[in-house]
Structures are given as structure tokens and as C-alpha cells.
Design an enzyme around this catalytic site. Structure first.
Site, mmCIF file in Angstrom:
data_model
loop_
_atom_site.group_PDB
_atom_site.id
_atom_site.type_symbol
_atom_site.label_atom_id
_atom_site.label_comp_id
_atom_site.label_asym_id
_atom_site.label_seq_id
_atom_site.Cartn_x
_atom_site.Cartn_y
_atom_site.Cartn_z
ATOM 1 N N LYS A 98 -16.100 48.403 5.704
ATOM 2 C CA LYS A 98 -14.893 49.189 6.003
ATOM 3 C C LYS A 98 -15.370 50.538 6.509
ATOM 4 O O LYS A 98 -15.998 51.301 5.770
ATOM 5 C CB LYS A 98 -14.052 49.345 4.736
ATOM 6 C CG LYS A 98 -12.821 50.229 4.915
ATOM 7 C CD LYS A 98 -11.997 50.229 3.626
ATOM 8 C CE LYS A 98 -10.865 51.239 3.679
ATOM 9 N NZ LYS A 98 -10.192 51.346 2.372
ATOM 10 N N ASP A 118 -14.504 54.018 7.611
ATOM 11 C CA ASP A 118 -13.402 54.965 7.441
ATOM 12 C C ASP A 118 -13.638 56.211 8.289
ATOM 13 O O ASP A 118 -14.750 56.456 8.782
ATOM 14 C CB ASP A 118 -13.318 55.317 5.942
ATOM 15 C CG ASP A 118 -11.937 55.769 5.502
ATOM 16 O OD1 ASP A 118 -11.087 56.049 6.369
ATOM 17 O OD2 ASP A 118 -11.724 55.855 4.275
ATOM 18 N N ASP A 145 -2.570 53.684 4.343
ATOM 19 C CA ASP A 145 -2.843 53.899 2.927
ATOM 20 C C ASP A 145 -1.601 53.621 2.101
ATOM 21 O O ASP A 145 -1.683 53.547 0.871
ATOM 22 C CB ASP A 145 -3.288 55.353 2.690
ATOM 23 C CG ASP A 145 -4.778 55.519 2.895
ATOM 24 O OD1 ASP A 145 -5.471 54.495 3.046
ATOM 25 O OD2 ASP A 145 -5.244 56.670 2.911
HETATM 26 C C1 DGJ Z 1 -8.961 56.634 3.094
HETATM 27 C C2 DGJ Z 1 -8.752 55.158 3.177
HETATM 28 O O1 DGJ Z 1 -7.634 54.887 3.958
HETATM 29 C C3 DGJ Z 1 -8.615 54.595 1.777
HETATM 30 O O2 DGJ Z 1 -8.330 53.242 1.836
HETATM 31 C C4 DGJ Z 1 -9.877 54.857 1.034
HETATM 32 O O3 DGJ Z 1 -10.930 54.161 1.628
HETATM 33 C C5 DGJ Z 1 -10.178 56.347 1.010
HETATM 34 N N1 DGJ Z 1 -10.164 56.909 2.338
HETATM 35 C C6 DGJ Z 1 -11.503 56.619 0.371
HETATM 36 O O4 DGJ Z 1 -11.869 57.934 0.476
#
Ligand code: DGJ
Length: 741
Positions: free
Chosen positions: A470, A472, A542
Site C-alpha cells: 500500500k 500512501d 479513509d
Molecule cells: C492515510 C491512509 O489513507 C490510511 O489508510 C492509513 O494508511 C494512514 N494514512 C496511515 O498513516
């Protein structure tokens, strides 16, 4: 099959695949203009009668709305330009004239940029038209790919300096569409963190109307997609033109309606934050824009994007593979975990039927909160004494795949990386750098930064059985400036940042072809077609609340396929809005995406575990149609009072369908309400079943065999009658399955 026709005698190009026509002509003065974009027209004919008369060159009557493919300043065209090039004398006027063209089978790649592709030469045909300005020695090659089986055309441009002095590009749009009328509503996706991709629609008006991003990512404020639709266009009827930009940085999508009522749509890198020096011999490639046209409503437009993006934008082994059901520990533990706690979560997850365990933020450096350690991509042995490898092996031994979260583009000021390379963080020397989420952005435009990240991340990903990443990205860029660029090239900063991100993605996806990448930027802050070329799925938002997700997933589906939309069931009260929704409703929404969980499985009650086992079994049984079927929007959260939403997925052979129906608030004494289905085979009989299995009024009314025409004309009964309402409650949902008999 010929998809592109060139009629020398009419100097006319006709791109046609039976779904749409795009017709271009070389005007008498050599300029290239569109004659028609839209409904399929017969080939073998001249359409030059569509050129407005009288026509005697652009300056015949100043301000006449002559339709052009690559409009530049000058020539009496006062509309927004597609290309602006500052020449050595400071002028920007160009006279671009046709010089030649090539028609090639398939689709050539765009160097350094993600793009749609053809797997075989007969799937698509590409037309490249060279336009040249003799005085400045500038050559613009416009590229148009028409796909054999999709109602879409991909357009990009390359701009080359054949002269002996540098030129400066200040606008280089990917696409200009000059349309003969402005009788359209513009539909776009607007939002913010946790409420991404809400559908907005407004009438085109005289003047300029635009959406854009200047944050360094495509952003959740506006998505790099828009559609024009006639006022009467619905989901399944009427004309629509959709445009999506295959790009992940600052973009502009703008429509200008000029005094005579024609419309110019331009899409590309936002000129506001862009300038590029083109040295002699150098060329600049714009990102690709994809145009979809349909006469059958917004649903068909979305279907064209879904097919193209799922099958010919996404790449690698995961493009066609069923995506695993995952559990991510973020909302379950946040930063508070150790190896045993994670293994305990994974052990329950395995018993529930989950296939992939994802370790989110907090496993590296000394990261117990968000103030530190980004950039230090080595494991925190306080939490994980056996390292990533030790944890990954324990998870793998349980029978689960293992996945890991990273945020490569960032650095915390409290980190070893920042101490070693403070100048790698974006900022202007002598000015304070703005922190966002207590972190700084690395200058991805600098090759040494990309090289460093490639090295440390390749070591990390090679250090254990990691099969998912993942990726980010949690803050936007402010104070743009690069220590790696001279003053006159600072306008290149934002685009070079995006190119650096793509380069790192390219290297890591090449070195680790079996790893499934999921992109994320605080949820959907960078959910765009550019990212999908590297990461076939993205964390949509989120916000995991089932009610909010109806809007987010509905809006996202305007351009992006379900196979790209991460959708997870989380705990209640929901962490973003505090709402308590039934577990089955959370799953019924998340089924229509790449399904997973975002919670601490060890905290689940026995009843919840049993519900989740049932959910996962259901999803795995129907995963193929949910991830690869045709998605049809039936009733929307943005329509009317938005209280009811319904959507469905239909298999390509139309033998199977899964329908999700949702009611936000219950109302007393409802009348019967039916959801009419679409996309079925009207002559087929379908066995209808209801999930979760319940002996209630909706279950009893719908669990029968019905024909496709009956289900389309009359529909599924979801409000059975006023005496049953009390049993339904708020946040109600049902999933229906149709199997051909
Ligand atoms: C933002 C992401 O969208 C969340 O799912 C998570 O991974 C957090 N960051 C972690 O800091």
C-alpha cells in the site's frame, strides 16, 4: 479492420469504430480542426460541409469560433489556448500547419508517462499528425488512438523544438475539444478528504468554468475527470462525452463558452503551475487524455472507461487476477501494535476466510505517532523483533499473504533520512517550510532521490514474502522549489515531481512483478488514471462509513472500475463520522469494490465473526462478477433526497448479476418501492436470491424465478408495504443475486 480513414482528396481523417466517430480536417490554411466528435457516421464520405462558411483564414473576421485541434495565441482566436510557446523574441503567436501524418497499428507508448495500451496491433489504430510552425521550427505531433472495441479515443501531444534556440512552453494541453454548441451540463467529481468524488453537475454558461488541482497530486478537491451531458441525458439514455486525464499531478479541465455559443473543452497539466524549457532538439510529451462518447447515457460512458482502465490501462499479473480479501490493521490498532498482536489479528482473519494481511503505518524507524521516522524504511525491532521477514513468515505460515504499507515520497524532520539529506525535502532555502501532518515531501524530481528510494525499497520488498504494497501519500506540496533545477527551470518542478513518482513506480513494479500495488493518498487524494497504470487498485477513501461510502463509490464509478476501488468493512461507531450501521450493510456497500476489512478481528463478538464468515464466503463466490462485471448505477445518492441507492454488477454473458440496494433512513408507512434492473438478458429466466438470507418480507417477495424483461420492466420489491417498515430500521440494505436458470 480499418479504424482510421485518410481521404487525401478532402484532406480529412475519420476515426470510426462503430461506437463513435472523430472527424478531423486540414483547413485551407493548413490548420487542423475537428468536424465532428460523437455519434458514429459512415466512412467513405467527405464531411467538409461541416466547416463553417465563409471561411477565409482565421483573421477573416476576428473572434470567429473556428474549431481547432491545437489552438495557439494569435489568429484571431480569443478562446483559451491549447498550446502556448514563448519564443526567443518573447512572442507566443504560432501558425501551426499540417505537415504530414502517420497511421500505425496498435498504440505506441508515451515515454515516461502512463497511458492506455493495445495488447495486439489489431486492437487499436493510432494517427499521428504533425503540425509545424515554420518561423519557430516548432513541431507538434498530435496522437489519436481509437480502440476497436471501446467507445473511446486516447489523445496526447508531443512538442518538439527543431530550431536552434530554446523555447519555453507555458501551456501544453493534452486535449482540446471544440464543440459546436454549449448545450451541456458539466458533471464532475468534487470533494475533500473523507468525502471524495461527490458528483456535481451544473449548466455550462458563457465564460470559463474549470476544475483543477495545484496541490502536487490530482487531489480530492477535484478529480481529473469530467463529463458533458445533455440536460435530458440519464444513466441509460442520451448523449454524454467523458474525459479523463491519465495524470496524477496538477491538472486543469476547463470549458469555455464563447460569445457565439460554441464550447471549447481543454484538459491537461495546469498551466498555472507549469513552464518547461525546450532546448533545441528536445521534445515534451503531454499526458494522455481519454475521451469517451456515448449516445446511451452516463452508464455507457462509465462502462467505456471501466473496460479500458481495467483491461488496457492496468498492467501486470494482477490486472486479471481476482483481488484478495484483505484485512488492514490501521483502524484496528493505529500505531499501537507488536508482532504478537498482529499475528493474533491475522490468526482470526485466517479463520474468517480473509486472504491477505496488511500491516499499515508504524512498523519502521521509531514511529509511535505521526511525528517521526518517515524515510527510515527499516523495521522497528521494539515492535517487530523478528523483522518484517519474521512477521511475514509467521503470517504466511497461517496461510495468508502478507502486505506492507509505505509512504515513499515523504520524510519526517525527525528521521535519519532528513538528518542526512535535509535538502531533499521540498522547500525554499531561507524560508520556513510548511509541515503538513508533521511531515515534508521529498523532491521526487531529483534523480538521486528516486535512486535512493528505489534502493531502500527494493531491499525492503526483497527482504521477505511481501506480496502486496500500500503506497500512501499524506500531504500536499507547498513552497514548490527544487535545489536540483536552475532558476529558469523552476516551472518544471511539479511535472518533474510526478515523473519521478512514475519512475519509482515503474522500477519497483518491474522488479517486483508479482506484488499487488494499491495506491493511496489519505484515501482518494490521488485516485486517478495515472496511478491505475501502476497500481491496479486504490484506497478510495479513509471514510469507511457505509452511508458516506454510497456517495463516494457512486461518484468514483463515474470513471473508475470497481476493480480499482478499495472498499473495507470497519468497526462501529465509525471512526470518521461516529455512525453505527449494521455489519451486513457495511459489507453490502463494500462488496461493490475490492473487498476487505479495516478492524481488529480479535475484538469481534462470536456473532460478528459468524456474520463476517458469511460475508467473505459470499464475496468469494461472487468476486468475479463484482470485480469484472459490468457495473450499472440504478438509483443514486445524489438523486432526489438521496435516501435510496441501488446498483448492480452483471457478468459479460448476462447469466449472473449481483444487486445492492440501500436505504439510509427508514420512513413510516412507505408505499411499495421497486428497483428496476438493467443490463439483463430479457429472454432469460433468473433465480433470484437474497443476501443475507432472512425470512422477512423482502426475502419472501423476491426469492422466486423471474424473467429478465420482468426484472427490467417491473423490478425488485424493496419496500414491501407499510406494515413491514418497522422491521427494517435505518441503514437498511439487501443484496440480491440473479442466476440464469
Ligand atoms: C492515510 C491512509 O489513507 C490510511 O489508510 C492509513 O494508511 C494512514 N494514512 C496511515 O498513516
Amino acid at each position: 479492420m480499418t479504424l482510421i480513414e485518410w481521404r487525401e482528396e478532402n484532406r480529412q481523417f475519420h476515426l470510426a469504430n462503430g461506437h463513435l466517430s472523430y472527424i478531423l480536417a486540414v483547413h485551407e490554411n493548413g490548420a487542423l480542426g475537428p468536424l465532428h466528435v460523437g455519434a458514429p457516421l459512415a466512412t467513405g464520405r467527405s464531411y467538409r460541409h461541416l466547416i463553417p462558411r465563409p471561411f477565409g483564414g482565421f483573421s477573416n473576421r476576428l473572434g470567429d469560433p473556428v474549431a481547432l485541434e491545437c489552438p495557439t495565441p494569435g489568429s484571431g482566436d480569443y478562446r483559451v489556448p491549447g498550446l502556448v510557446v514563448e519564443q526567443p523574441d518573447g512572442s507566443t503567436v504560432l501558425e501551426l500547419a499540417y505537415r504530414g501524418h502517420r497511421i500505425v497499428a496498435g498504440k505506441p507508448p508515451i515515454p515516461g508517462l502512463p497511458a492506455t495500451y493495445a495488447e495486439t496491433d489489431d486492437e487499436a489504430e493510432t494517427l499521428e499528425i504533425d503540425l509545424a510552425d515554420e518561423r519557430s521550427d516548432l513541431v507538434v505531433s498530435l496522437s489519436y488512438t481509437i480502440f476497436r472495441d471501446v467507445a473511446a479515443i486516447a489523445r496526447s501531444a508531443r512538442i518538439r523544438n527543431d530550431g536552434s534556440q530554446p523555447l519555453r512552453l507555458t501551456t501544453a494541453m493534452s486535449l482540446v475539444l471544440d464543440l459546436p454548441d454549449a448545450d451541456w451540463d458539466v458533471v464532475h467529481l468534487a470533494g475533500a478528504w473523507a468525502r471524495e468524488h461527490h458528483v456535481r453537475s451544473r449548466r455550462l454558461e458563457h465564460g470559463r468554468q474549470s476544475i483543477s488541482s495545484n496541490r502536487g497530486t490530482s487531489s480530492a478537491a477535484h478529480n481529473p475527470f469530467l463529463a458533458l451531458r445533455r440536460t435530458s441525458t440519464t444513466e441509460d439514455h442520451g448523449e454524454a462525452i467523458g474525459v479523463a486525464l491519465v495524470y496524477s499531478g496538477n491538472f486543469l479541465a476547463e470549458v469555455e463558452v464563447e460569445p457565439y455559443g460554441t464550447a471549447r473543452l481543454r484538459v491537461g497539466i495546469d498551466p498555472e503551475t507549469f513552464a518547461w524549457i525546450l532546448e533545441p532538439g528536445a521534445q515534451f510529451a503531454t499526458p494522455e487524455a481519454v475521451v469517451a462518447w456515448t449516445g446511451d447515457g452516463l452508464g455507457s460512458m462509465s462502462d467505456a472507461f471501466h473496460r479500458l482502465f481495467r483491461e488496457r490501462l492496468a498492467r501486470g499479473v494482477w490486472r486479471d487476477r481476482p483481488r484478495p480479501v484483505l484485512v488492514n490493521n490501521w483502524e484496528g490498532t493505529y500505531f499501537d501494535f507488536d508482532e504478537d498482536r498482529l499475528v493474533a489479528i491475522a490468526t482470526v482473519a485466517r479463520d474468517l476466510g480473509i486472504e491477505l494481511f496488511v500491516l499499515d503505518d508504524g512498523w519502521f524507524g521509531k514511529r509511535d505517532d505521526d511525528t517521526t521516522s518517515l524515510g527510515d524504511w527499516f523495521v522497528d525491532r521494539r515492535k517487530l523483533p523478528g523483522g518484517i521477514d519474521g512477521l511475514a513468515r509467521r503470517i504466511t505460515e497461517l496461510g495468508l499473504r502478507f502486505g506492507l504499507w509505505i509512504e515513499p515520497e515523504m520524510v519526517s524532520e525527525r528521521s535519519e533520512l532528513f538528518s542526512a539529506h535535509p535538502d531533499w525535502a521540498i522547500g525554499i532555502p531561507g524560508r520556513p517550510g510548511t509541515e503538513g501532518r508533521q511531515q515534508r515531501v521529498l523532491d521526487m524530481g531529483r534523480p538521486e532521490v528516486v535512486d535512493h528510494l528505489e534502493r531502500v525499497l527494493a531491499e525492503l520488498l526483497g527482504s521477505g514474502p511481501i506480496t502486496y504494497v500500500k503506497w500512501d501519500m499524506n500531504r500536499w506540496i507547498t513552497e514548490p522549489w527544487s535545489a536540483g533545477l536552475p532558476p529558469d527551470r523552476q516551472g518544471e518542478f511539479f511535472h518533474r515531481y510526478v515523473l519521478g513518482v512514475y519512475e519509482l513506480y515503474r522500477r519497483l513494479t518491474t522488479t517486483f512483478p508479482d506484488v499487488l500495488f494499491e495506491s493511496c493518498a489519505s484515501g482518494g487524494e490521488r485516485f486517478d488514471a495515472g496511478m491505475l497504470a501502476f497500481a491496479p487498485q486504490a484506497w478510495t477513501s479513509d471514510d469507511t462509513d457505509a452511508v458516506e461510502r454510497l456517495k463516494i463509490q457512486w461518484g468514483t464509478s463515474m470513471a473508475y472500475p470497481l476493480s480499482s476501488m478499495g472498499a473495507h468493512v470497519s468497526a462501529v461507531p465509525n471512526h470518521q463520522v461516529g455512525r453505527i450501521t449494521p455489519l451486513a450493510t457495511r459489507a453490502a456497500v463494500a462488496f461493490f469494490g475490492v473487498f476487505g476489512y479495516e478492524l481488529d478481528t480479535t475484538a469481534l463478538s462470536e456473532a460478528e465473526r459468524s456474520g463476517i464468515r458469511d460475508q467473505i464466503a459470499f464475496y468469494r463466490d461472487h468476486r468475479d462478477v463484482l470485480q469484472r462485471g459490468r457495473f450499472v448505477r440504478l438509483r443514486g445518492p445524489f438523486d432526489g433526497d438521496g435516501n435510496t441507492t441501488a446498483w448492480m454488477c452483471v457478468s459479460d454473458d448476462r447469466r449472473q448479476a449481483v444487486i445492492g440496494c440501500y436505504r439510509v433512513l427508514n420512513r413510516p408507512a412507505p408505499g411499495p418501492d421497486r428497483i428496476r434492473l438493467r443490463g439483463l438478458d430479457p429472454r432469460r429466466e433468473y433465480r433470484v436470491s437474497v443476501w443475507p438470507v432472512a425470512d422477512d418480507a423482502v426475502g419472501r417477495a423476491n426469492t422466486i424465478v423471474r424473467s429478465g424483461d420482468d426484472l427490467e420492466a417491473i423490478g425488485l420489491l424493496i419496500d414491501v408495504g407499510r406494515h413491514e417498515a418497522a422491521g427494517q430500521g435505518d441503514f437498511w440494505s439487501r443484496v440480491f443475486v440473479l442466476e440464469a436458470v
